[in-house]
Write an enzyme that holds these catalytic residues in place. Structure first.
Site, PDB file in Angstrom:
ATOM      1  N   ARG A  53       0.827  -1.208   0.000  1.00 14.64           N
ATOM      2  CA  ARG A  53       0.000   0.000   0.000  1.00 14.64           C
ATOM      3  C   ARG A  53       0.864   1.263   0.000  1.00 14.64           C
ATOM      4  NH1 ARG A  53      -4.469   0.601   4.600  1.00 14.64           N
ATOM      5  NH2 ARG A  53      -2.632   0.996   5.889  1.00 14.64           N
ATOM      6  N   LYS A 152      -2.901   7.046   1.442  1.00 14.90           N
ATOM      7  CA  LYS A 152      -2.546   7.283   2.851  1.00 14.90           C
ATOM      8  C   LYS A 152      -1.418   8.312   2.847  1.00 14.90           C
ATOM      9  CE  LYS A 152      -1.951   4.769   7.169  1.00 14.90           C
ATOM     10  NZ  LYS A 152      -3.006   5.520   7.872  1.00 14.90           N
ATOM     11  N   GLU A 185     -16.106   6.007   6.278  1.00 12.20           N
ATOM     12  CA  GLU A 185     -15.220   5.326   7.241  1.00 12.20           C
ATOM     13  C   GLU A 185     -15.113   6.175   8.492  1.00 12.20           C
ATOM     14  OE1 GLU A 185     -11.121   5.069   5.891  1.00 12.20           O
ATOM     15  OE2 GLU A 185     -11.302   6.943   4.783  1.00 12.20           O
TER      16      GLU A 185
END
Ligand code: PMP
Length: 292
Positions: A53, A152, A185
């Site tokens: 990721r 992220k 989320e």
């Protein structure tokens, strides 16, 4: 206690001396990427999934990490070893590097690679037994066509705005909706609901592709528990039998109140507790060994 050693570009520096230039675009503009990883019982949990990721996010922001994935993995393991850690929270960070006051990333030199590893307690303390009181927030999750929540990145201001709002409203965690009103989320975790013994979670188009979320889906498959990935609304949240959030720091945490509505009977749900147990088993058993 000995001072923590922080990895900065291949060197280990005592925490009190671990410093990065104020001209680093990570500091000036949130231009960079990071990860949050856990080590349990002498092993790093899902190390390569987190690195995948990290590298995917770096690719998306056109940032070339000056280490191979394997070199990065070894740097993380070495950071744990020099700090003699077996259970830890690990924070790898890759910034754009030192530039000028302009935005242009082409002006930045080599990216800075930082790895912090430190001891860690449970994020939500006694709330794993009691359940979290969550609140939905007015601020919407970053739009997928402006700052995709899949990245992220070091730019976490959207999440911080949500956290501020949750603090003001007395919530333990914030729940984001997206611009269409669908559930997105938490400020630092993914969200699941249980209704009539079926588990649901939103697709990862409007949230972070959580590694813990993936582990939960894996457990659901292993245990033959019915599961659907689908858009969720506020109606679905309020009327759910169980709600829980998932994240590397949060692990699996039951949510028992949302916006003042009791979820189910207002206690952590049976399926949630079962998943928490199965998750704990995986974290104790699996992972990349630190000391072999
Ligand atoms: N969403 C956000 C916004 C997060 O910061 C996190 C924590 N990384 C998560 C979800 C959960 O992701 P993971 O399970 O990979 O930690």
């Amino acid at each position: 206690m000995e001072e923590l050693l922080i990895y900065i570009n291949g060197e280990f520096v005592p925490k009190s001396e671990a410093k990065i230039s104020v001209f680093d675009h990570g500091f000036l503009y949130g231009d960079g990427v990071f990860e949050g990883i856990r080590a349990y019982n002498g092993k790093v949990f899902r190390l390569y999934e987190h690195l995948d990721r990290l590298y995917d996010c770096a690719k998306v922001i056109d940032l070339e990490i000056p280490l191979t994935k394997e070199e990065f993995a070894q740097a993380i393991l070495e950071t744990l070893r020099v700090n003699k850690l077996r259970d830890a929270y690990i924070r790898p960070i890759v910034t754009r590097g030192i530039g000028d006051l302009g935005l242009d990333p082409r002006k930045c030199g080599r990216p800075n690679v930082i790895i912090i590893a430190q001891p860690w307690d449970r994020l939500y303390g006694d709330l794993y037994e009691k359940g979290l009181k969550a609140v939905t927030v007015a601020v919407r999750r970053n739009a997928i066509d402006s700052l995709p929540p899949n990245i992220k990145s070091l730019n976490y201001l959207n999440n911080i705005l949500a956290k501020i709002e949750a603090n003001v409203k007395g919530g333990d965690e914030a729940i984001f909706l997206d611009h269409n009103g669908y559930v997105s989320e938490g400020s630092g975790d993914n969200i699941f609901i249980v209704k009539k013994k079926v588990v649901y979670t939103p697709p990862t188009i409007n949230n972070l592709k959580g590694i813990t979320r993936e582990v939960v889906i894996e457990i659901l498959e292993e245990e033959n528990i019915p599961f659907k990935e689908t858009h969720l609304s506020l109606f679905d949240l309020y009327s759910a039998d169980e709600v829980f959030v998932t994240g590397t720091a949060a692990e699996i945490a039951p949510v028992t109140v949302i916006d003042g509505r009791k979820i189910g009977d207002g206690k952590p749900g049976e399926l949630t507790k079962f998943l928490m147990k199965k998750f704990r088993e995986k974290t104790e058993k699996e992972g990349v060994p630190i000391y072999e």
